[in-house]
Design an enzyme around this catalytic site. Sequence first.
Site, PDB file in Angstrom:
ATOM      1  N   ASP A  38       0.823  -1.215   0.000  1.00 24.15           N
ATOM      2  CA  ASP A  38       0.000   0.000   0.000  1.00 24.15           C
ATOM      3  C   ASP A  38       0.855   1.262   0.000  1.00 24.15           C
ATOM      4  OD1 ASP A  38      -2.661   0.679  -0.351  1.00 24.15           O
ATOM      5  OD2 ASP A  38      -2.892   1.321   1.702  1.00 24.15           O
TER       6      ASP A  38
ATOM      7  N   GLU B  97      -0.286  10.392   5.033  1.00 21.21           N
ATOM      8  CA  GLU B  97      -0.445   8.948   4.857  1.00 21.21           C
ATOM      9  C   GLU B  97       0.914   8.307   4.554  1.00 21.21           C
ATOM     10  OE1 GLU B  97      -4.314   8.182   2.965  1.00 21.21           O
ATOM     11  OE2 GLU B  97      -3.401   6.474   1.976  1.00 21.21           O
TER      12      GLU B  97
ATOM     13  N   GLU C 238     -10.928   6.480  -2.248  1.00 22.05           N
ATOM     14  CA  GLU C 238     -10.920   6.876  -0.831  1.00 22.05           C
ATOM     15  C   GLU C 238     -12.052   6.224  -0.055  1.00 22.05           C
ATOM     16  OE1 GLU C 238      -8.177   7.771  -0.187  1.00 22.05           O
ATOM     17  OE2 GLU C 238      -7.797   9.930  -0.251  1.00 22.05           O
TER      18      GLU C 238
ATOM     19  N   GLU D  48      -9.534  -2.906  -6.146  1.00 23.24           N
ATOM     20  CA  GLU D  48      -9.470  -2.929  -4.676  1.00 23.24           C
ATOM     21  C   GLU D  48      -9.618  -4.365  -4.153  1.00 23.24           C
ATOM     22  OE1 GLU D  48      -8.723  -0.632  -2.419  1.00 23.24           O
ATOM     23  OE2 GLU D  48      -8.628   1.122  -3.720  1.00 23.24           O
TER      24      GLU D  48
HETATM   25  C1  NSP Z   1      -5.323   0.344  -2.392  1.00 20.61           C
HETATM   26  C2  NSP Z   1      -5.696   1.589  -1.661  1.00 20.61           C
HETATM   27  N1  NSP Z   1      -6.912   2.144  -1.864  1.00 20.61           N
HETATM   28  C3  NSP Z   1      -7.240   3.291  -1.171  1.00 20.61           C
HETATM   29  C4  NSP Z   1      -6.394   3.882  -0.291  1.00 20.61           C
HETATM   30  C5  NSP Z   1      -6.796   5.109   0.475  1.00 20.61           C
HETATM   31  N2  NSP Z   1      -6.010   6.238   0.137  1.00 20.61           N
HETATM   32  C6  NSP Z   1      -5.163   3.279  -0.135  1.00 20.61           C
HETATM   33  N3  NSP Z   1      -4.258   3.767   0.739  1.00 20.61           N
HETATM   34  N4  NSP Z   1      -4.808   2.109  -0.801  1.00 20.61           N
END
Ligand code: NSP
Length: 234
Positions: A60, A101, A153, A223
């Site tokens: 991520d 983040e 998001e 996702e």
């Molecule tokens: C795969 C993914 N999707 C969404 C997000 C949220 N910013 C993330 N951090 N990573």
Amino acid sequence: MEDAGKKAVTEGVDCKIPVTEAWIRKHRLLYDGATRHPFIRSIRDGSVDFTSFKRWLGQDYIFVRSFVPFAASTLVKSSKESGDGLDMEVILGGMASLNDEINWFKNEASKFHVSLTSVVPQKPNIKYCRFLENLTSSEVEYPVAISVFWAIEVVYQESFAHCLEEGNMIPEELQATCERWGNEGFGTYCKTLREIADRCLQKASPEVISKAEVAFLSVLEYEVDFWNMSVGEA
Ligand SMILES: Cc1ncc(CN)c(N)n1
């Protein structure tokens, strides 16, 4: 009468039903697949495998870094297309939280002894990042870009907010992760993104709405693949 109501929902052209609501209703199964994945459920019920969690963390971090140029390209589009400039401010705020983040990932990685410099991006991640890169083109319409932005998001917001719901057994070490995306402020931010997307979609041509819907579905599929990769099923 009932049929007329249904038609308005599916086409998403009736002002009473926002387009994003119509999409979620129409693609409920896939939407739930992305927001209630077994990986997320395992965090909520405390049965999560920490190897999966660390894999997710490393992958991520790579994803978020490629989300930044996409966010920047959406910011540029918003500055050209939103009349009052308020969309741009919302997206700018979103970019600031992406910066947080990235730093958060660095901190968590060090806590969990994950070396971010040695993470090798896996196929589902590479494909998702490539999808985002293609969307940075100036030819991609603003309603498409902002719909994708919102969808990306909201999947995290809904997933981690679900983890936090009453009765959870989240391991102490993962509480901060759930709060990062499941907190109320992030929920409000996603609601604002959704309102922006709906306002843009309401004014868009059927062709652009349809492109945005396809892109929304792609996000949900990517996702799900991303969560699958995290649990080692990709
Ligand atoms: C795969 C993914 N999707 C969404 C997000 C949220 N910013 C993330 N951090 N990573």
